[in-house]
Design an enzyme around this catalytic site. Structure first.
Site, PDB file in Angstrom:
ATOM      1  N   GLY A   1       0.805  -1.222   0.000  1.00 44.55           N
ATOM      2  CA  GLY A   1       0.000   0.000   0.000  1.00 44.55           C
ATOM      3  C   GLY A   1       0.837   1.270   0.000  1.00 44.55           C
TER       4      GLY A   1
ATOM      5  NE  ARG B   1      -6.076  -9.090  -1.935  1.00 42.52           N
ATOM      6  CZ  ARG B   1      -4.953  -8.391  -2.008  1.00 42.52           C
ATOM      7  NH1 ARG B   1      -3.884  -8.769  -1.342  1.00 42.52           N
ATOM      8  NH2 ARG B   1      -4.890  -7.308  -2.763  1.00 42.52           N
TER       9      ARG B   1
END
Ligand code: MV4
Length: 452
Positions: free
Chosen positions: A164, A291
């Protein structure tokens, strides 16, 4: 196949997983915090269990509460969705100790990819092209200065535990490097409790292109093409599309096959995304996500493959039901993330949806868990829904997107819909001419209003 899947998530992804489970004939358990008692995923699941108060730490991240919910309901598998516990290797291990299947990769692979230095080392070993930089962590200023001098400036200092964009500092000359290292270390220590940093050549104007892969943990793995996610604001993706407007068929199949081969060698299990920066015709690995991702629908739209169904099937022990040559790419898909935020200030706008109308028609999909009269709680992310369009060509997808955006009505809260109505009419966007800095540049120049 499993008897019952517990969905350790909320919002649109909880619904997405419910739908896949229902199609496979598997019963579903929803879990929810007290802030989510009226949420759609609770209404649509076969059973539901309240797991705690609004704070995610005490509910969606509460491992003992999730284990208890499995115990009470007899669920034999957990799908973690994205965010929350989806990339927590310890959670995957704990579930294994309790004979509950984690629908996702092996804990070992989650752990490797969670450490950006280990991830890069692994990628390089598997033949995936990486950004030039330090072999591992930087252990002295002197070593960093020497390496940066060899590579040439600008360079980027990155946190091993990062993600991020936190703990990332650019140094444009040797004078800036010591300070960049010190501040990156301090930020990483504060944010992640780990001050390990590494060095990379800084790419000035790349695109963010990621490859979707699917493995069965038994040495079978395929790629499902790429997604271009260059349009971001503050490291939040805003618009994603597949295929990337920057690639041709040969480039797609070459990078895809490199990724699939690497995943076969790892014996990777489940869905994964290998992220690259792409500049001047070359790919540079940056990270891997272990994921299902928010933007997975664009890949589903152009391949016809249900990625969540595939995740569940391989977790239940099935080998992949298709080979690479069975994967056919058809047309073009674009996703817009509709957030409960003001379209220009991005101020979060939780509250009650007074009126709600979703677009439909040929080539239009909306993945959302909200409804008219629903109150979006202030506790979680601001995603209201995803509008995904498909067309035979990029232009057809854009035409449908323009039309669908004009049909979409969300009253009572601010949303980012007006931003997309602007974007879809701008030549750079229509021509696919954007890099990772395009959107922030557009917004800081005042958007369309500023240009007028
Ligand atoms: C970079 C880069 C330029 N050069 N690495 C930002 C978040 C992290 N996941 C990787 N990031 C970047 N790594 C090198 N060597 C520029 C970014 C970056 C970025 C990457 C993808 C999408 C949006 C971005 C916005 C700013 C910086």
């Amino acid at each position: 196949m499993f008897d019952k899947i517990l969905i350790a998530n909320r919002g649109e992804i909880a619904l997405r997983i419910l739908r896949a489970a229902k199609e496979l004939g598997v019963a579903t358990v929803a879990v929810y915090s007290t802030a989510d008692k009226d949420a759609m995923h609770v209404k649509l699941a076969d059973e539901s269990v309240c797991i705690g108060p609004p704070t995610a730490r005490d509910s969606y991240l509460n491992i003992p509460a999730l284990l208890a919910a499995c115990e009470i309901t007899g669920a034999d598998a957990i799908h973690p969705g994205y965010g929350f516990l989806s990339e927590n290797a310890r959670f995957a291990e704990i579930l294994a100790e309790h004979n509950i299947v984690f629908i996702g990769p092996k804990a070992e692979h989650i752990r490797i990819m969670g450490d950006k230095i280990e991830a890069k080392r692994t990628a390089r070993r598997l033949g995936i092209p990486c950004v030039p930089g330090s072999e591992g962590a930087i252990d002295s200023e002197k070593q960093a200065l020497k390496l940066a001098n060899e590579m040439g400036y600008p360079v980027l200092v990155k946190a091993a535990a990062g993600g991020g964009g936190r703990g990332m500092k650019v140094a444009r000359s040797k004078d800036e490097l010591p300070h960049a290292i010190a501040t990156a270390k301090a930020e990483a220590k504060a944010a992640f409790g780990d001050d390990a940093v590494y060095l990379e050549k800084y790419l000035e104007k790349p695109r963010h292109i990621e490859v979707q892969i699917l493995g069965d943990g038994q040495g079978g793995a395929i790629h499902l093409g790429e997604r271009d996610c260059s349009l971001q604001r503050r490291h939040q993706k805003v618009w994603e599309e597949s295929p990337s407007p920057a690639l041709n068929e040969a480039q797609r199949m070459e990078i895809g096959e490199i990724c699939a081969k690497a995943m076969r060698e790892l014996e990777y299990s489940g869905a994964g995304t290998i992220e690259f920066l792409y500049e001047d015709g070359k790919f540079y690995f940056i990270e891997m996500n272990t994921r299902i991702q928010v933007e997975h629908p664009v890949t589903e739209m152009i391949t016809g493959i249900d990625l969540v169904c595939e995740q569940i099937k391989v977790a239940a022990g099935s080998p992949l039901s298709m080979t690479q040559k069975d994967v056919k790419f058809f047309g073009h898909a674009i996703e817009c993330r509709v957030n409960a935020e003001h379209h220009a200030t991005f101020r979060p706008s939780p509250g009650t949806i007074a009126y709600y109308h979703t677009p439909g028609g040929v080539g239009v999909r909306v993945d959302s868990a909200v409804y008219q009269g629903y109150a979006i709680p202030p506790n979680y992310d601001s995603l209201v829904g995803k509008l995904i369009v498909h067309g035979r060509t990029r232009n057809e997808a854009l035409m449908r997107l323009r039309r669908a955006l004009d049909e979409f009505i969300v009253d009572g809260i601010d949303t980012t819909l007006p931003l997309f109505r602007q974007l879809v009419r701008i030549p750079d966007i229509q021509n696919g001419l954007y890099d990772i800095h395009w959107l922030e540049r557009f917004l800081s120049s005042g958007g369309l209003d500023g240009a007028a």
